[in-house]
Write a protein that holds these residues in place. Structure first.
Motif, PDB file in Angstrom:
ATOM      1  N   THR A 131       7.753  10.604   3.314  1.00 40.43           N
ATOM      2  CA  THR A 131       6.285  10.029   2.839  1.00 40.43           C
ATOM      3  C   THR A 131       6.102   9.196   2.772  1.00 40.43           C
ATOM      4  O   THR A 131       4.971   8.195   3.172  1.00 40.43           O
ATOM      5  CB  THR A 131       6.504   9.711   1.271  1.00 40.43           C
ATOM      6  OG1 THR A 131       7.738   9.691   1.095  1.00 40.43           O
ATOM      7  CG2 THR A 131       6.271  11.288   0.537  1.00 40.43           C
ATOM      8  N   THR A 153      -3.194  11.501   7.741  1.00 39.09           N
ATOM      9  CA  THR A 153      -3.721  11.615   5.942  1.00 39.09           C
ATOM     10  C   THR A 153      -4.294  13.214   5.556  1.00 39.09           C
ATOM     11  O   THR A 153      -3.041  13.536   4.685  1.00 39.09           O
ATOM     12  CB  THR A 153      -5.267  11.065   5.929  1.00 39.09           C
ATOM     13  OG1 THR A 153      -5.295   9.908   6.662  1.00 39.09           O
ATOM     14  CG2 THR A 153      -5.821  11.241   4.478  1.00 39.09           C
ATOM     15  N   SER A 154      -4.273  13.680   6.367  1.00 38.74           N
ATOM     16  CA  SER A 154      -4.332  15.235   5.963  1.00 38.74           C
ATOM     17  C   SER A 154      -2.802  16.242   6.098  1.00 38.74           C
ATOM     18  O   SER A 154      -2.366  16.601   5.313  1.00 38.74           O
ATOM     19  CB  SER A 154      -5.148  16.159   7.354  1.00 38.74           C
ATOM     20  OG  SER A 154      -6.080  15.950   7.370  1.00 38.74           O
ATOM     21  N   LEU A 202      -1.373  14.713   3.003  1.00 34.81           N
ATOM     22  CA  LEU A 202      -1.476  15.113   1.551  1.00 34.81           C
ATOM     23  C   LEU A 202      -1.165  16.763   1.461  1.00 34.81           C
ATOM     24  O   LEU A 202      -0.931  17.728   0.325  1.00 34.81           O
ATOM     25  CB  LEU A 202      -2.964  15.329   1.597  1.00 34.81           C
ATOM     26  CG  LEU A 202      -3.944  13.914   1.223  1.00 34.81           C
ATOM     27  CD1 LEU A 202      -5.289  14.390   1.842  1.00 34.81           C
ATOM     28  CD2 LEU A 202      -3.398  13.289  -0.019  1.00 34.81           C
TER      29      LEU A 202
END
Length: 397
Positions: free
Chosen positions: A283, A380-381, A384
């Motif tokens: 993360t 980003t994908s 997420l």
């Protein structure tokens, strides 16, 4: 496999540093071949009379070799002792790069890069098993980071040197230099890999069982999507320097080395974080990279901004990779070599996604630096998806 055998008579029992050095030299050779191709893409594009976007097919072919070939090799060689497997893989690596040096056209180069790429994931997976054997239980992140260390060193020294050789002696000579490093790595592996029954493989059925787990494939997708921003940047460092920043091509090896230094720093720290924390490496790594990609997209035409950001993007992305390996191994502890191969397959699918995404943004006329926005969307994908899968695991009954 991770336990030390009391009856081990191998070199690792006497000097584990030599075993780790041999593994690192092998991954250094592989990394120099992989990343060196990115540094000479403009050269073989001109020599083979193709456009820059079309030349990326050779980069993509290598990545697909890892994605398709490496897991298959790992499965079919499931029962083979890891020492024997690593020696066979380094031979195939030398052959693939030797043929690349002789490629008469782009189609041939694409085929030979696929062959060379088929080695990578299997080598890293088997190498991680050997490193974990040397380090002992509970240090899987550190073991994988050690194997990856040769790859990061390749981005600091091997790739810039390969680019320099390509610029001054031709891109074919770069691949011949990689062959030479591969032969040295082979000699080191023969001399210093341990001979022990503790490194025998497992059953094919056990390896295949790991592939039936949804969480394994979700983690592979997280890696493939998230790490793609490395390659949306690294593949196009040459054009970033010469086109976006309007600087001389002689600075490209320096930019490559700066990126590599960041990767080495991130890998070193990430290996230790991965063994202590379940999620932080991924993360923090992905989140930090997203911020840096935005800076490059907005102000990367200034070399004084571009170079520090290249260092930091390499660092944040590599910070995440050991955590990915530890998470994969925890999901399928009976198949550590296959999980290593899948991790590298995911990273090279990321290579393909990043190169293709960047080529698309350039092709549609959005400019050289637009490649980072392709990486931004993909990472980003990936972030997420990871957050959703982590929540799913937390609340699962």
């Amino acid at each position: 496999m991770y336990q030390r055998a009391h009856e081990d008579q191998g070199t690792a029992a006497r000097n584990p540093k030599l075993t780790l050095f041999a593994l690192g030299l092998g991954t250094f050779a592989i990394g120099t071949g992989e990343f060196g191709s990115n540094g000479i893409i403009q050269l073989f594009a001109v020599d083979l009379s193709v456009s820059l976007p079309v030349a990326t097919y050779a980069i993509t072919a290598y990545a697909l070799g890892v994605v398709i070939g490496s897991p298959l090799i790992t499965l079919f060689a499931a029962r083979v002792n890891r020492r024997t497997l690593l020696l066979g893989l380094i031979v195939l690596f030398v052959v693939g790069n030797g043929l690349s040096a002789m490629a008469p056209d782009l189609a041939s180069l694409v085929a030979f890069r696929f062959v060379a790429g088929s080695v990578q994931g299997a080598f890293f997976g088997a190498g991680a098993v050997v490193a974990a054997y040397v380090y002992g239980p509970g240090q899987g992140g550190k073991a994988f980071a050690t194997v990856m260390g040769g790859l990061t060193l390749a981005t600091i020294a091997g790739s810039p040197l390969g680019t320099f050789i390509g610029q001054n002696a031709g891109w074919r000579t770069m691949y011949l230099a990689v062959v030479g490093i591969g032969l040295l790595a082979g000699a080191a592996l023969v001399a210093w890999l341990p001979r022990t029954d503790a490194l025998h493989g497992g059953s094919i059925a056990g390896e295949l069982g790991a592939l039936r787990r949804v969480d394994v494939w979700l983690m592979v997708a997280v890696a493939a999507l998230g790490i793609s921003s490395i390659f949306a940047v690294y593949t196009f460092i040459g054009p970033f320097v010469t086109d976006a920043a309007a600087r001389d091509a002689s600075l490209i090896p320096i930019a490559l080395a700066v990126f590599g230094l960041g990767m080495a720093a991130g890998n070193h720290l990430g290996g230790r974080v991965a063994d202590r924390y379940e999620h932080r490496g991924l993360t923090y790594g992905y989140g930090g990279a997203l911020a840096l990609l935005a800076v490059i997209g907005v102000a990367g035409d200034d070399l004084l901004i571009l170079l520090p950001c290249l260092f930091a993007v390499g660092g944040t992305m590599m910070f995440a990779i050991p955590t990915i390996q530890v998470r994969l191994t925890s999901l399928a502890p009976e198949a550590p070599a296959l999980m290593g191969a899948l991790n590298l397959a995911a990273l090279n699918l990321a290579n393909s996604l990043g190169a293709i995404g960047g080529a698309i943004t350039i092709d549609v006329g959005w400019g050289t630096l637009s490649t980072v926005w392709a990486g931004f969307a993909l990472t980003t994908s990936g972030l997420l998806l990871y957050l959703m899968t982590a929540a799913r695991s937390k609340w699962a009954p």
